[in-house]
Write an enzyme that holds these catalytic residues in place. Structure first.
Site, short mmCIF file in Angstrom:
data_model
loop_
_atom_site.label_atom_id
_atom_site.label_comp_id
_atom_site.label_asym_id
_atom_site.label_seq_id
_atom_site.Cartn_x
_atom_site.Cartn_y
_atom_site.Cartn_z
N HIS A 245 0.81 -1.22 0.00
CA HIS A 245 0.00 0.00 0.00
C HIS A 245 0.84 1.27 0.00
CE1 HIS A 245 0.79 0.83 4.29
NE2 HIS A 245 0.78 -0.49 4.43
N ASN A 246 0.39 2.24 -0.78
CA ASN A 246 0.99 3.57 -0.86
C ASN A 246 2.38 3.60 -1.47
OD1 ASN A 246 -0.99 3.90 1.76
ND2 ASN A 246 -0.89 5.78 0.54
#
EC number: 2.3.1.191
Length: 331
Positions: A245-246
């Site tokens: 994520h991210n």
């Protein structure tokens, strides 16, 4: 589709220099050891020159700084880069993709709000959710799921078993191979207040993938906790790769099999990650850097640097350490 070529016809495409001659029609490419007399092979390194003498191939594409004699009824095509030239030949002999009997299979479930571009093909048992937008000439092979509010650009091909979760944005001319996961929840947990369990952190972001991105089988790109996980234009991702994520990948990055980015990793443009390498969370690897296979990156990597080992450090320093350790073990 043309099934055989003369060596001159192939050279018209490669724009190389022919040395020698063969009357044999060429019906496909093959590696040096396995090639038959109706096939062309390639030599991109001097270490393979010795195999030419025993190869049955009638022709070879050879990088122009390599010296090799063609032999009787055999031809050499000298080019600047044998690997790139062979890619053009492989494209000539590339078999056609599987053929669909109908553009929209009757077993596909397509929500009434879906917008399909011209020339889209949707295979058996696909699911396309609310407000999905498919550009022109998108191909979804059987058993693909595309969930609500996702956008897929023109000419993207999605192979069977792939799941694209809600709100993802996919560019044009992408290829996702079998069983790719796009937009699954990021791995976010924190100890609960009572210390007796783990609390799941909601992942409310999405995934944004640029144009001309290719993702190998069984690879995963997780949605962001907030904002977006981003893969830049032209990135090539191997099988069994994890992108958490991210994370943000710049343009034209390469990730080899079994490598992985932890959360919030940033890659610049043209970064190369070797197989089984792991990158610690919140790390930045700047443009043009290379991470060697099996390495563990725990800190930022400078632009253009090559790092190796666990923990990863400058490749020259690491190689010196390995040599020193080997000498110690021999004493």
């Amino acid at each position: 589709m043309k099934t055989s070529y003369t060596v001159n016809e192939l050279n018209d495409i490669l724009k190389g220099e022919i040395i020698g001659h063969t009357t044999q029609l060429i019906e496909g490419p093959e590696q040096l050891k396995k090639a038959k007399n109706n096939q062309i092979t390639f030599i991109g390194s001097v270490k393979y020159v010795k195999l030419w003498a025993t190869s049955e191939a009638c022709a070879a594409v050879v990088t122009d700084n390599i010296t090799v004699e063609p032999g009787e009824n055999r031809a050499i095509i000298k080019v600047k880069n044998a690997d790139l030239a062979m890619a053009k030949i492989l494209e000539l002999f590339n078999p056609p993709s599987p053929v669909f009997d109908e553009d929209l299979h009757p077993t596909a479930v397509i929500h009434d709000t879906v917008k399909l571009g011209n020339g889209c093909i949707v295979g058996a048992n696909c699911y396309i959710g609310k407000n999905v937008v498919l550009g022109n000439n998108v191909v979804l092979y059987p058993n693909v799921c595309v969930f609500d509010d996702t956008i897929i650009g023109d000419n993207t091909v999605v192979w069977s078993g792939t799941v694209i979760r809600e709100r993802c944005i996919i560019g044009s001319h992408c290829i996702f191979h079998t069983n790719v996961s796009i937009g699954a929840d990021g791995f976010g947990y924190r100890p609960s207040d009572d210390g007796r369990g783990l609390m799941k952190i909601p992942q409310i972001g999405n995934v944004i993938i640029g144009d001309h991105v290719e993702i190998g089988a069984n690879s995963c790109v997780d949605r962001a906790k907030f904002s977006a996980t981003i893969i830049g234009d032209g990135c090539k991702i191997d099988n069994l790769v994890q992108i958490a994520h991210n994370s943000i990948m710049g343009r034209s990055c390469i990730m080899a099999g079994h490598s992985g980015l932890a959360g919030s990793v940033t890659l610049g443009d043209g970064v190369i990650i070797g197989g089984s390498a792991s990158i610690k969370d919140h790390t930045t690897i700047h443009s043009g850097a290379t991470v060697g296979a099996g390495s563990g990156v725990v800190g930022d990597v400078a632009a253009g640097a090559t790092v190796l080992g666990y923990p990863a450090q400058d490749s020259r320093d690491m190689l010196k350490q390995w040599v020193a350790l080997r000498r110690l073990t021999k004493k």
